[in-house]
Each structure stands twice: as C-alpha cells, then as structure tokens.
Design an enzyme around this catalytic site. Structure first.
Site, PDB file in Angstrom:
ATOM      1  N   ASN A  71      31.485  43.500  51.260  1.00 18.51           N
ATOM      2  CA  ASN A  71      31.676  42.178  50.662  1.00 18.51           C
ATOM      3  C   ASN A  71      30.898  41.187  51.529  1.00 18.51           C
ATOM      4  O   ASN A  71      31.141  41.106  52.722  1.00 18.51           O
ATOM      5  CB  ASN A  71      33.183  41.864  50.656  1.00 18.51           C
ATOM      6  CG  ASN A  71      33.496  40.395  50.433  1.00 18.51           C
ATOM      7  OD1 ASN A  71      34.484  39.888  50.935  1.00 18.51           O
ATOM      8  ND2 ASN A  71      32.670  39.707  49.691  1.00 18.51           N
ATOM      9  N   GLY A  72      29.947  40.485  50.903  1.00 16.34           N
ATOM     10  CA  GLY A  72      29.159  39.514  51.678  1.00 16.34           C
ATOM     11  C   GLY A  72      27.712  39.589  51.243  1.00 16.34           C
ATOM     12  O   GLY A  72      27.398  40.113  50.169  1.00 16.34           O
ATOM     13  N   ARG A  78      38.718  38.865  42.967  1.00 22.38           N
ATOM     14  CA  ARG A  78      37.576  38.570  43.832  1.00 22.38           C
ATOM     15  C   ARG A  78      36.238  38.935  43.172  1.00 22.38           C
ATOM     16  O   ARG A  78      35.165  38.647  43.723  1.00 22.38           O
ATOM     17  CB  ARG A  78      37.694  39.342  45.150  1.00 22.38           C
ATOM     18  CG  ARG A  78      38.961  39.035  45.914  1.00 22.38           C
ATOM     19  CD  ARG A  78      39.018  39.827  47.194  1.00 22.38           C
ATOM     20  NE  ARG A  78      37.971  39.430  48.102  1.00 22.38           N
ATOM     21  CZ  ARG A  78      38.035  38.425  48.955  1.00 22.38           C
ATOM     22  NH1 ARG A  78      39.119  37.699  49.011  1.00 22.38           N
ATOM     23  NH2 ARG A  78      37.027  38.133  49.749  1.00 22.38           N
ATOM     24  N   GLU A 127      36.220  26.063  32.891  1.00 23.99           N
ATOM     25  CA  GLU A 127      36.274  27.298  33.678  1.00 23.99           C
ATOM     26  C   GLU A 127      36.910  28.461  32.906  1.00 23.99           C
ATOM     27  O   GLU A 127      36.433  29.589  32.984  1.00 23.99           O
ATOM     28  CB  GLU A 127      37.087  26.965  34.940  1.00 23.99           C
ATOM     29  CG  GLU A 127      37.498  28.105  35.798  1.00 23.99           C
ATOM     30  CD  GLU A 127      38.194  27.644  37.073  1.00 23.99           C
ATOM     31  OE1 GLU A 127      38.938  26.643  37.042  1.00 23.99           O
ATOM     32  OE2 GLU A 127      38.021  28.308  38.100  1.00 23.99           O
ATOM     33  N   HIS A 138      27.351   3.445  30.147  1.00 26.45           N
ATOM     34  CA  HIS A 138      26.056   3.467  30.840  1.00 26.45           C
ATOM     35  C   HIS A 138      25.266   4.737  30.504  1.00 26.45           C
ATOM     36  O   HIS A 138      24.396   5.138  31.264  1.00 26.45           O
ATOM     37  CB  HIS A 138      26.279   3.331  32.345  1.00 26.45           C
ATOM     38  CG  HIS A 138      26.900   2.017  32.709  1.00 26.45           C
ATOM     39  ND1 HIS A 138      26.213   0.833  32.647  1.00 26.45           N
ATOM     40  CD2 HIS A 138      28.171   1.708  33.059  1.00 26.45           C
ATOM     41  CE1 HIS A 138      27.016  -0.165  32.975  1.00 26.45           C
ATOM     42  NE2 HIS A 138      28.220   0.345  33.233  1.00 26.45           N
ATOM     43  N   CYS A 194      33.836  39.944  45.778  1.00 21.87           N
ATOM     44  CA  CYS A 194      33.974  41.386  45.957  1.00 21.87           C
ATOM     45  C   CYS A 194      35.249  41.655  46.745  1.00 21.87           C
ATOM     46  O   CYS A 194      35.627  40.895  47.630  1.00 21.87           O
ATOM     47  CB  CYS A 194      32.803  42.030  46.703  1.00 21.87           C
ATOM     48  SG  CYS A 194      31.240  41.827  45.871  1.00 21.87           S
ATOM     49  N   TRP A 251      31.481  41.472  42.543  1.00 18.99           N
ATOM     50  CA  TRP A 251      30.977  40.236  41.930  1.00 18.99           C
ATOM     51  C   TRP A 251      29.508  40.178  42.333  1.00 18.99           C
ATOM     52  O   TRP A 251      29.192  39.975  43.505  1.00 18.99           O
ATOM     53  CB  TRP A 251      31.744  39.032  42.472  1.00 18.99           C
ATOM     54  CG  TRP A 251      31.395  37.739  41.800  1.00 18.99           C
ATOM     55  CD1 TRP A 251      31.917  37.252  40.640  1.00 18.99           C
ATOM     56  CD2 TRP A 251      30.458  36.758  42.256  1.00 18.99           C
ATOM     57  NE1 TRP A 251      31.361  36.037  40.343  1.00 18.99           N
ATOM     58  CE2 TRP A 251      30.464  35.707  41.317  1.00 18.99           C
ATOM     59  CE3 TRP A 251      29.606  36.669  43.351  1.00 18.99           C
ATOM     60  CZ2 TRP A 251      29.659  34.583  41.448  1.00 18.99           C
ATOM     61  CZ3 TRP A 251      28.794  35.544  43.490  1.00 18.99           C
ATOM     62  CH2 TRP A 251      28.840  34.515  42.538  1.00 18.99           C
TER      63      TRP A 251
HETATM   64  C1  AGP Z   1      39.155  26.300  40.638  1.00 17.75           C
HETATM   65  O1  AGP Z   1      39.940  26.639  39.592  1.00 17.75           O
HETATM   66  C2  AGP Z   1      38.220  27.284  41.150  1.00 17.75           C
HETATM   67  N1  AGP Z   1      38.632  28.574  41.097  1.00 17.75           N
HETATM   68  C3  AGP Z   1      37.330  26.872  42.299  1.00 17.75           C
HETATM   69  O2  AGP Z   1      36.760  25.649  41.981  1.00 17.75           O
HETATM   70  C4  AGP Z   1      37.942  26.817  43.720  1.00 17.75           C
HETATM   71  O3  AGP Z   1      38.818  25.749  43.836  1.00 17.75           O
HETATM   72  C5  AGP Z   1      36.791  26.705  44.733  1.00 17.75           C
HETATM   73  O4  AGP Z   1      35.997  27.843  44.621  1.00 17.75           O
HETATM   74  C6  AGP Z   1      37.266  26.525  46.146  1.00 17.75           C
HETATM   75  O5  AGP Z   1      38.004  27.609  46.592  1.00 17.75           O
HETATM   76  P1  AGP Z   1      38.864  27.509  47.907  1.00 17.75           P
HETATM   77  O6  AGP Z   1      39.925  26.495  47.666  1.00 17.75           O
HETATM   78  O7  AGP Z   1      39.432  28.886  48.103  1.00 17.75           O
HETATM   79  O8  AGP Z   1      37.938  27.099  49.012  1.00 17.75           O
END
Ligand code: AGP
Length: 610
Positions: A100-101, A27, A490, A506, A2, A74
């Site tokens: 946000n939170g 965000r 992603e 495996h 958010c 979000w």
């Molecule tokens: C990667 O492309 C992602 N957007 C995600 O995995 C990201 O690296 C992860 O959420 C960690 O975010 P940060 O580095 O801001 O802590």
C-alpha cells in the site's frame, strides 16, 4: 488506499485473510488477491473486481495452509486488471508482496532490474519490490527486504512472504499505516485496526521506518538502523460490533445514526460541569503561548477541510485570532508563512493518514508552528507527529462518505475554540456557558432530525433524476452547503456545486434554469434577509428550491418549493444540525439511483497517496 492483510498461525489462513480484506475494502476495491503457501510454491489467486469475485474464484480452490497475505487495491499505477492486482511476485516465484503506497522511483528501479535480467508482468510500481527482494536475497528474507527498501523512494506498507522461509512474514512501513495483531501462537497483519478486531485487541502499531519479523510465536521489531526495539502493546478499546453494520443496510446510514452518541462521546470529559468551562488536557500550549498566538491555520482535505471551514468561524469568534483554512494538497506545495512560536496549525484528519495532510503537518512543524491534530484514529501518523492531539471519539468510520467523523470534528472545533478563548480571555461573560448549553442540546436535536427521515427520503426521490444541483448559503450555512454538495456528488454521482449565496449572480446564476434543484441553507439570522433575496433570485429563474430552515420560520414557505426544518439552536452551532438532513439527502439519493453507497466509484476511505 489499498488494504493489506497477513496471517501466520495454526488456523486456516484463507478465511482469515478474506474476512480481514472485507474490513479493509473501504480502502480500495477495484481488485483483490491473496498469496498462500502450497507444498511446491506460493500460490497466488487474484482478480480485477470486488472481493466477492475473488471469493468466487478462490472458494474451494485455495490450498489448505496457515500462512498468507492479501490485498484489496485502489489503483494508482496501472489500471485495475488481473495482472496489476496484488500480490506480486518476482521472476522465480519465491516471493510474494502486497503493498500500500507509491514507489516514486519505480521506473528507475524497473529499468535497472530489467537490465539485470528481470522480467515484469504488470504495469504497477509495486512489482519492483519482489524483484528487488529477489535480487538481494541471500538466504535471509529480513535482510533482503532491508536491502531492497533502502533503494526505494516513496511510501509503503508492505508484507512479504518467501517460499524458502515458510514460517515468516516480514512487514515494513513508511508513510502508510500498518498494524500487527498479537494472538496466542498466531499473528495478524493489517492496514487498519478493524481488520483485527475479530481476533485480538493487542496490537503493535508500526512507526515509520520500522520493520517487523512476524512469526507464529513472536514478533521482532527493528528500527530504521536495524536495532531491535521493544514495542509497547497498544490495546484497542473499540469493540467489533462498532465496526459492523449492526442491522443497517449500509455503514453510512449506521454512522449517520451514531452521530448523537458520537457527539456525546466527544464532549464527554471535556467540560467542567461545575465551572461551565472547557478543559482540554490534551492541548499542550501554555496560557502565555495561547495569548501570544498571531495566527491559526487549519489544514485538511475533503470533508475534514469542510469541518475546518466551520472551525474558522468557531475559532475567530472565540479567540479573535485570524484563522486561515487551507487545502492540504495546495498548502504543502506553497511556501507557507509561519511565525515560529506564534502560529498554531490545526490538522484535521479522520484517518490520520491522509498523505497531503501529513505532509502539511510536517512542513508546518519544520517551520516552527505548534501542531494540534484532530483525528479519529488513535496512534495514526498525524497523531504521533503532532505536538497535541484532540481525539474525536466517533468510533470506527467505515463508509467512504464521512458523516459521524465530520460532526465530531465540528465538536472538536467548537471545544478547541472555547478552550483557547478561555485562555485568551476573549469571550464575553456568560458566553462560554451559553455555547456549552447549546452544545449539550445537540445530541437530542440530532436524534429528533433522525426520527423523521421520511420527508428527506421523499425529497431525495424528487432530485434523484436530476444531474445538476446547487447548494447555497451564507456564512456558516455556506460552509455546510459545501459539505452537503460534496456528500451528494460523492455517493449519488449527481453533479453538485456549493456557492456563497451572494456570489451566484457573479456567474453561476447563468446555470440556474427551470427545475434545477437549489438547496438553500438558511439558518443564520444576521443574513437571513440577504439569503432570502438570493433564494428569490433563483426562484425567479424557476429553480426548484429546497430550503433548510429553522423550525418556526414561516416566511421561508413563501419563497421555497420545499422546506426541511431543523430544530433551533444558537446560529453559531447550527452546522451541527443542518448537516444531518444533507447527509440523509445524499444517502437516499444514492440509494434510489442504485449507487454503491458505502463504496463509491473511484474513491477510497483513506487517501495515503498525493
Ligand atoms: C468525505 O466523505 C471523503 N471521504 C473525503 O473527503 C475525506 O474527508 C478526505 O479524504 C479526508 O480524509 P481524512 O479525514 O481521513 O484525512
């Protein structure tokens, strides 16, 4: 997750709020809304869907006014819908809140407020906030927000408007970021700096527990005990252009192309050219403390965790200290074993606000570890709470898929490894110089990969119709395979899994059938033959093998269907090169599949919830 914005000044608030929200859409982008003062009431316009939908509804229909707040969502509590979109208001419509939170005790508060006669109109946790503020309001917004927040458990960055006090916005933060931009006779509020760059470089970065009374002509900041504090102005040195697309179709592509300069920036000033040594003034550990280290733990999430996997190789090679790499979301709920004074915990986070990483940092600190943060965002929460901070200098990363932040996190891992290795005297004579020479070649080598993207684009076309893929590699190649696989799924939504090449037989080999694409990263010379055997295993099952190999490797042509070559460097440094074609593969596959590259579904850039 958010994004929140606010404006108070003498200009029209609406376009400023919308522009700010556009910068924060990374965000969260499942719904959006704004609140503006009208003569008779606070007008709220909000809708499920992207910001463009809000603009369609609000353009021409928003009241002319100079104070407002906005939100891009979000969803966590309550599905994306018009009702669940922010801003939220209480019963009498006097208050509007963007948040946000997560309010963890919202159900308890909601039950109590309902008993008190409040009527709720959404499924969100946030809605308890305007009702609580309404409940405690006795003519002063600041006091009512304080009262309300004292009942709240969880995380929040929040901005509040009150109809009866039209010349104020009150904002407060705990565990979610909030920045106030200082203009002449106007003030801006945002979750993140890029939303302010068009207007000002002077900011107050709120700390946890701080509450601010924002007026046109001034900002008063109070700490958690209600005492006024003198906040230092933090001058932002990013320029606005750095946060714009700059002619590229997507932020992700722009950020991929920025990697050579981001690497140079991150190396800049950290190498003593005369002595061929790494100097990291930002690391506060003494030589004795470094020599006394018995364990290093790297904690992070997602792509940053993948940088940590490379970090393990880098740090173990240079320091000979055992390194563990942990997912922050797992680590924080275990009872990690820390030897006070003897363990270094390195947290890696582009945003510096990831909730799980921050929690892992706090737990480790409480247990007596020394904390080194590797982050891209100056003044972020992990930066402020760590003992030392290594800033990656990637510049603002806007695309949800992390690219230039990852590559600079790798640079950080190498430099930190070399620096600690120097202090521990665990490296062979000439080794530091050899690695530094290798590092210095990387920006040009990345440039050369970026200069010939056509082949990758062609391959992306070939895989774009597939729904399942595998990435394999050994050692550092496996670490990069994991990042390549995450990038692909992603943004292109092709299901991809990464496996240590030796593990395939495996279990996973059962899934390798005719035509299934297998990307094999094969740059680590000491396990070259072993990986080649694994490629043959999948080839024998008619997989479609795409090898990522060292320029000059002729052997690989005999076993792979396609080969992407990368320039040669030290095996140790190869992740800096092999990741680039994998980022491009994901980018083009997503593009061909018509996916929203910069804003993949269900994701957000900064994950400030658990
Ligand atoms: C990667 O492309 C992602 N957007 C995600 O995995 C990201 O690296 C992860 O959420 C960690 O975010 P940060 O580095 O801001 O802590």
């Amino acid at each position: 997750m958010c994004g929140i914005v606010g404006y108070i000044g003498y200009n029209e608030a609406y376009p400023i709020l919308i522009e700010g929200l556009k910068k924060l859409e990374y965000r969260g982008y499942d719904s959006a809304g704004i609140a503006l003062f009208e003569k008779e009431k606070i007008d709220i316009i909000k809708t499920v869907g992207r910001l463009e939908k809000l603009e369609e509804i609000a353009d021409g229909n928003s009241p002319s006014c100079q104070v407002g707040i906005g939100h891009t969502r979000w969803a966590t509590h309550g599905r994306p819908s018009d009702e669940n979109s922010h801003p939220h208001r209480g019963c009498n419509g006097d208050f509007a809140v963007v948040h946000n939170g997560i309010i963890e005790n919202y159900q308890k508060l909601k039950d109590w407020l309902i008993k008190e006669g409040h009527v709720f109109s959404s499924e969100t946790d946030t809605e308890v906030l305007p009702h609580l503020i309404e409940h405690f309001y006795q003519g002063e917004l600041l006091t009512a927000v304080r009262e309300a927040i004292s009942r709240v458990e969880g995380s929040y960055a929040m901005a509040v408007m009150c109809f009866r006090e039209p010349d104020k916005i009150v904002c407060i933060r705990k565990d979610s970021p909030l920045v106030i931009g200082i203009g002449k006779d106007e003030k801006y509020i945002a979750s993140d700096i890029p939303a302010l760059l068009a207007y000002t470089r002077d900011t107050y970065i709120l700390d946890d527990g701080e509450i601010a009374l924002v007026e046109r002509n001034g900002v008063k900041v109070f700490n958690g005990n209600g005492e006024a504090i003198n906040k230092e102005i933090f001058k932002v040195d990013w320029d606005q252009e750095a946060a714009e697309k700059g002619g590229f179709d997507h932020f992700m592509l722009k950020e991929i192309y920025e990697q050579p300069s981001a690497i140079k920036e991150t190396l800049e000033g950290r190498i003593d050219l005369d002595k061929d040594e790494v100097k990291l003034k930002e690391i506060s550990l003494t030589r004795e403390e470094v020599q006394g280290l018995s364990k290093i733990i790297i904690v992070a999430c997602g792509t940053a965790y993948h940088a940590g996997l490379v970090g393990k190789f880098a740090l173990e090679k240079t320091t000979r200290v055992p390194v563990e790499v942990e997912l922050a979301s797992e680590y924080r709920y275990r009872n990690p074993i820390i030897e006070p004074g003897k363990n270094l915990v390195i947290v890696i986070s582009q945003s510096g606000e990831t909730a799980d990483t921050l929690a892992a940092l706090r737990i480790s600190k409480n247990l007596g570890a020394s904390i080194l943060a590797v982050t891209n965002v100056i003044g972020s929460s992990v930066a402020r709470e760590a003992d030392s901070v290594f800033y990656t200098k990637a510049g603002p990363e806007i695309a949800v898929a992390s690219t230039k932040a990852y590559i600079t996190q790798l640079i950080a891992m190498y430099l930190i490894g070399l620096y600690l290795g120097q202090l521990r005297e665990t490296m062979a004579p000439g080794e530091v110089k050899e690695i530094l020479d290798g590092l210095r070649c990387v920006p040009n080598q990345v440039e050369s990969i970026l200069a010939s993207v056509e082949e990758v684009e062609e391959l992306a076309r070939k895989i774009s119709t597939r729904e399942n893929m595998f990435f394999i590699g050994r050692g550092l190649d496996y670490a990069v395979a994991q990042e390549g696989s995450l990038k692909l799924k992603e943004i292109s939504y092709i299901h991809a899994e990464a496996y240590a090449a030796g593990e395939l037989k495996h279990g996973t080999l059962a899934l390798v059938t005719e035509g299934v694409p297998v990307v094999a990263v094969v740059t680590q010379r000491h396990v070259y033959d072993k990986t080649l055997s694994n490629i043959k295993e999948v080839s024998a099952r008619d997989a479609y093998v795409i090898a990522l190999a060292l320029k000059g490797d002729e052997e690989i042509n005999k076993v792979a269907d396609e080969v992407l070559y990368v320039p040669q460097n030290l095996d140790f440094l190869m992740p800096l090169l092999t990741v680039v074609p994998l980022q491009l593969l994901a980018y083009y596959a997503a593009l061909i599949r018509d996916c929203d590259v910069d804003k993949p579904r269900n994701l957000a850039k900064s994950v400030t919830v658990e």
